[in-house]
Design a protein around this motif. Sequence first.
Motif, PDB file in Angstrom:
ATOM      1  N   ILE A 145       0.838  -1.201   0.000  1.00 26.56           N
ATOM      2  CA  ILE A 145       0.000   0.000   0.000  1.00 26.56           C
ATOM      3  C   ILE A 145       0.875   1.254   0.000  1.00 26.56           C
ATOM      4  CG2 ILE A 145      -1.720   1.297   1.319  1.00 26.56           C
ATOM      5  CD1 ILE A 145      -2.574  -1.516   2.430  1.00 26.56           C
ATOM      6  N   ASN A 152       1.142   3.839  -3.124  1.00 28.93           N
ATOM      7  CA  ASN A 152       0.746   5.232  -2.926  1.00 28.93           C
ATOM      8  C   ASN A 152       1.866   6.204  -3.245  1.00 28.93           C
ATOM      9  OD1 ASN A 152      -1.962   5.821  -2.127  1.00 28.93           O
ATOM     10  ND2 ASN A 152      -1.625   4.570  -0.317  1.00 28.93           N
ATOM     11  N   ASN A 203       1.918   8.529  -6.554  1.00 28.27           N
ATOM     12  CA  ASN A 203       1.878   9.958  -6.276  1.00 28.27           C
ATOM     13  C   ASN A 203       3.060  10.702  -6.861  1.00 28.27           C
ATOM     14  OD1 ASN A 203       0.389  12.022  -4.633  1.00 28.27           O
ATOM     15  ND2 ASN A 203      -0.267  10.122  -3.693  1.00 28.27           N
ATOM     16  N   SER A 205      -8.430   7.124  -6.824  1.00 26.86           N
ATOM     17  CA  SER A 205      -7.407   8.119  -6.517  1.00 26.86           C
ATOM     18  C   SER A 205      -6.385   8.249  -7.637  1.00 26.86           C
ATOM     19  CB  SER A 205      -6.673   7.750  -5.232  1.00 26.86           C
ATOM     20  OG  SER A 205      -7.553   7.708  -4.161  1.00 26.86           O
ATOM     21  N   TYR A 206      -6.167   7.180  -8.363  1.00 28.86           N
ATOM     22  CA  TYR A 206      -5.135   7.225  -9.412  1.00 28.86           C
ATOM     23  C   TYR A 206      -5.736   6.722 -10.718  1.00 28.86           C
ATOM     24  CZ  TYR A 206      -2.378   7.399  -5.137  1.00 28.86           C
ATOM     25  OH  TYR A 206      -1.889   7.737  -3.900  1.00 28.86           O
ATOM     26  N   LYS A 261      40.878  33.292  -2.788  1.00 28.24           N
ATOM     27  CA  LYS A 261      41.137  31.862  -2.931  1.00 28.24           C
ATOM     28  C   LYS A 261      40.573  31.077  -1.761  1.00 28.24           C
ATOM     29  CE  LYS A 261      45.092  29.715  -5.155  1.00 28.24           C
ATOM     30  NZ  LYS A 261      46.566  29.603  -5.073  1.00 28.24           N
ATOM     31  N   SER A 278      33.558  26.092  -1.802  1.00 31.34           N
ATOM     32  CA  SER A 278      33.464  24.823  -2.543  1.00 31.34           C
ATOM     33  C   SER A 278      33.236  23.663  -1.581  1.00 31.34           C
ATOM     34  CB  SER A 278      34.707  24.602  -3.409  1.00 31.34           C
ATOM     35  OG  SER A 278      35.819  24.451  -2.580  1.00 31.34           O
ATOM     36  N   PHE A 279      33.749  23.819  -0.356  1.00 31.36           N
ATOM     37  CA  PHE A 279      33.479  22.785   0.634  1.00 31.36           C
ATOM     38  C   PHE A 279      32.032  22.855   1.125  1.00 31.36           C
ATOM     39  CE2 PHE A 279      38.034  22.177   1.047  1.00 31.36           C
ATOM     40  CZ  PHE A 279      38.095  20.805   1.240  1.00 31.36           C
ATOM     41  N   LEU A 339      29.555  24.353  -0.325  1.00 29.76           N
ATOM     42  CA  LEU A 339      28.577  24.254  -1.407  1.00 29.76           C
ATOM     43  C   LEU A 339      27.885  22.895  -1.436  1.00 29.76           C
ATOM     44  CD1 LEU A 339      27.647  26.095  -3.741  1.00 29.76           C
ATOM     45  CD2 LEU A 339      29.140  24.752  -5.232  1.00 29.76           C
ATOM     46  N   LEU A 340      28.682  21.885  -1.268  1.00 32.90           N
ATOM     47  CA  LEU A 340      28.154  20.519  -1.292  1.00 32.90           C
ATOM     48  C   LEU A 340      27.031  20.370  -0.274  1.00 32.90           C
ATOM     49  CD1 LEU A 340      29.013  17.713  -2.532  1.00 32.90           C
ATOM     50  CD2 LEU A 340      30.080  17.317  -0.323  1.00 32.90           C
ATOM     51  N   ILE A 364      23.964  22.602  -1.173  1.00 33.36           N
ATOM     52  CA  ILE A 364      23.110  22.009  -2.215  1.00 33.36           C
ATOM     53  C   ILE A 364      22.292  20.867  -1.636  1.00 33.36           C
ATOM     54  CG2 ILE A 364      23.108  20.691  -4.382  1.00 33.36           C
ATOM     55  CD1 ILE A 364      25.597  22.276  -5.199  1.00 33.36           C
ATOM     56  N   LEU A 365      22.971  20.010  -0.890  1.00 33.82           N
ATOM     57  CA  LEU A 365      22.273  18.858  -0.309  1.00 33.82           C
ATOM     58  C   LEU A 365      21.151  19.311   0.618  1.00 33.82           C
ATOM     59  CD1 LEU A 365      25.231  16.450   0.489  1.00 33.82           C
ATOM     60  CD2 LEU A 365      23.410  16.090  -1.163  1.00 33.82           C
ATOM     61  N   GLY A 385      -5.153  10.618  -3.259  1.00 35.31           N
ATOM     62  CA  GLY A 385      -4.141  10.227  -4.233  1.00 35.31           C
ATOM     63  C   GLY A 385      -3.668  11.398  -5.064  1.00 35.31           C
ATOM     64  N   SER A 386      -3.781  11.262  -6.381  1.00 37.50           N
ATOM     65  CA  SER A 386      -3.278  12.325  -7.244  1.00 37.50           C
ATOM     66  C   SER A 386      -4.360  13.320  -7.657  1.00 37.50           C
ATOM     67  CB  SER A 386      -2.609  11.704  -8.479  1.00 37.50           C
ATOM     68  OG  SER A 386      -3.501  10.808  -9.085  1.00 37.50           O
ATOM     69  N   TYR A 398       0.536   8.907   9.436  1.00 38.73           N
ATOM     70  CA  TYR A 398       0.697   7.646   8.704  1.00 38.73           C
ATOM     71  C   TYR A 398      -0.665   7.111   8.273  1.00 38.73           C
ATOM     72  CZ  TYR A 398       1.650   2.762   7.775  1.00 38.73           C
ATOM     73  OH  TYR A 398       1.702   1.523   7.183  1.00 38.73           O
ATOM     74  N   SER A 418      -2.167   8.982   5.427  1.00 37.35           N
ATOM     75  CA  SER A 418      -1.475   8.786   4.155  1.00 37.35           C
ATOM     76  C   SER A 418      -1.672   7.387   3.596  1.00 37.35           C
ATOM     77  CB  SER A 418       0.026   9.017   4.314  1.00 37.35           C
ATOM     78  OG  SER A 418       0.268  10.235   4.930  1.00 37.35           O
ATOM     79  N   PHE A 419      -1.619   6.388   4.473  1.00 31.01           N
ATOM     80  CA  PHE A 419      -1.561   5.024   3.946  1.00 31.01           C
ATOM     81  C   PHE A 419      -2.688   4.118   4.403  1.00 31.01           C
ATOM     82  CE2 PHE A 419       2.905   6.500   4.120  1.00 31.01           C
ATOM     83  CZ  PHE A 419       3.077   6.616   2.755  1.00 31.01           C
ATOM     84  N   PHE A 433      -2.918  12.882   1.241  1.00 23.58           N
ATOM     85  CA  PHE A 433      -1.599  13.448   1.517  1.00 23.58           C
ATOM     86  C   PHE A 433      -1.655  14.928   1.876  1.00 23.58           C
ATOM     87  CE2 PHE A 433      -0.408   9.740  -1.091  1.00 23.58           C
ATOM     88  CZ  PHE A 433       0.440   9.135  -0.183  1.00 23.58           C
TER      89      PHE A 433
END
Lengths: 446, 298
Positions: free
Chosen positions: A96, A100, A104, A128-129, B13, B20-21, B23-24, B27-28, B50-51, B258, B261-262, B268
């Motif tokens: 599930i 999902n 999504n 949903s989808y 410099k 440069s150190f 930056l990594l 970005i992350l 869902g969507s 949870y 969502s599931f 969502f």
Amino acid sequence: MKKGIALLLICLLMLTACSSNSNSNSGSKNTGNAAADTGTAGNSATTAPAQAKEITIWAWDPAFNIAALEVAKAEYAKTNPDVKINIVEYAQNDIIQKLNTGLNSGTTKGLPNIVLIEDYRSQSFLQSYKDSFYDLSSSIKGSDFADYKAGPTSLDGKQYGIPFDSGVTGLYVRTDYLEQAGYKLADLQDIDWNKYIEIGKAVKEKTGKALITLDPNDLGLIRMMIQSAGEWYLKEDGKTPNIAGNAPLKEAFEIYKGLTDSNVANVHADWSQFVAALNSGDVASVPTGNWITPSITAEASQSGKWAIAPLPKLTANESVHASNLGGSSWYVMNVDGKETAADFMAKTFGSNVEMYQKLLTDIGVIGTFKAAAGGEAYGQANEFFGGQKVVSDFAAWTEQIPSVNYGINTYAIEDILIVEMQNYLNGKDIDSVLSDAQAQAESQIK
Amino acid sequence: MKKTNSSVSIRTKSVLTGWSFVLLAVILIFVFYFYPMLQALILSFQTGTGSNLTFTGFDNYSRLLSDKTFITSVKNTFIYLLVQVPLMIVLALFISVLLNDSKLKFKGFFRTAIFLPCVTSLVAYSVVFKYLFAGNGLVNTMLLKLHLVSAPIEWITDPFWAKITIIIAITWRWTGYNMIFYLSALQNIDSSIYEAARIDGASASRQFFGITVPLLKPIILFTSITSTIGTLQLFDEVMNITKGGPGNATQTISQYIYNLSFKYSADFGYAATVSYSIVIMIALLSVIQFKVAGDKNG
């Protein structure tokens, strides 16, 4: 020197970041699960556009669904030896979550070609989808399967699911305990739930054993009862909450309270404790889906002590002695390889009567393919259940299961009801229990 | 002139090398922290399953206030917070002071034993607790054998006892973690302070409240904030021991997220809204804790 290392690190980062976007790479960047192998299905499509050479299937329960898939795989290999079928086992909850999140995210990578979904949840995925599932209307006929399976597996007149196992219910009973309490199996043939409690009291008195085991977090018993009367938590549209004024639901609640008040119920907290309660001989009966059979027969020392009676019914005149609990169906995802996947399903679970006999004798799967019920395996006696022809009984009950629309909110509403059930057991009035649950469901389901 | 030029170029410099150190990491952090947070914020203004998501403005936020399940989850979480966090911190403080005693033998063994729960897997220990506290589990069997109770306690299926079970479990798991912080702080307190106090006739409890606690204040603040954050995000234990039940008796906010969502029908948008409610609560509580316990340079 330091700069050089920094540059190297950045380059490495960029490389790994970019590679996740490229779709030609099939090796190291995979998401880490076996399902990512589906990528190869896409690859082979470039060489053979119409037929994929490899499909992936997700399912749970190695003893039941996975075993059934293995049979189907062997069956399909007879006519299509060049198609590779990957069967991946995940827990149902994991499937599930993966479905999902996968659907999504908008990317079809990492999704399987075929997935098993529980009937209570299937509409939630289909609605949903939309467009994520492949229309199977041209591959199989929905009417070839048990009628109550049509609701969960189709949407807008299109057949999306291949109905699989039946969740048909029965009342599994310990005949030895019954006899000590002065009853016979015949006494359970046409009873309602009140009579069931009455028998339970006698069993408790004579044997000291509980009649039933209940999980306060699982209202499966309530679901079985209301479906036997053709009702559900939702109205027929699958959207409007149907709690206040739902007579079978009210009666089901009263019976549940009756079970706890008359002290005939044992309490368990999860599946393993549930099965332990049955196998240890602590409870005299279990009203549940037929899929429990392998768990009950696993305790070989109790052979001959069990039998299966029809499910008791509600006093509401609509109620029948048959219902459904659980049960699931196969769905083909709308991704590369869908034609092959649909073909696999149509030739095995969608039409193969012989295969269903094998599923039954080898694994104990009671399918919902109507034509299969005529096969010889369905009429065989089961020694564990005292020579009872349990499968033909189940097959007959399957035909009587009232069809209801599970909608998409079964578990959301059930969580509301679980709380209200606790309130009810603690003395809250039943009508306000149901009307409060109705109000909460209306505000939550939109 | 030449000299300044070279110093500028050296500075540029070094700045470049520094960046440069960094930056990594930058970005992350942007890709894996800020971008998802922003996405979740946008998501929290959308509803649908869902969507099929549509923008509905503050609908989710107003739904939050009338959502009984959410309110129950918040209540449960705060019960854990108010009972368990003080309990654990006092316990950790107490144990660490005992273990810091220079006369204590087998110190290493005791420290390891008490810290060991913190390195066990959350899921593994939760499952073990579930079996220990089952109706016919070890705890009930022992209580019955010792004649402390007459009937097995329904640790997991009774609303009150289920909460107690969760509190026992998280206390077992996290006390040792906090103890380590106190222990390291205690070792930084100069023993001459205690010596002076003893010469002045201060009792052990006077020393504890007069010296140890004030000197550990910044660490106590730190552990109470991290424990608060941890408790507000409590998920694994509840999910694995009681699944939030019976009813919603042990459900936490994280578990509700949870479920939304599931377990239910993939809502969502609303789940993101509930997540943001945790962010707001943590921010508010941390500010309060700083104001109450922290000093200006703390």
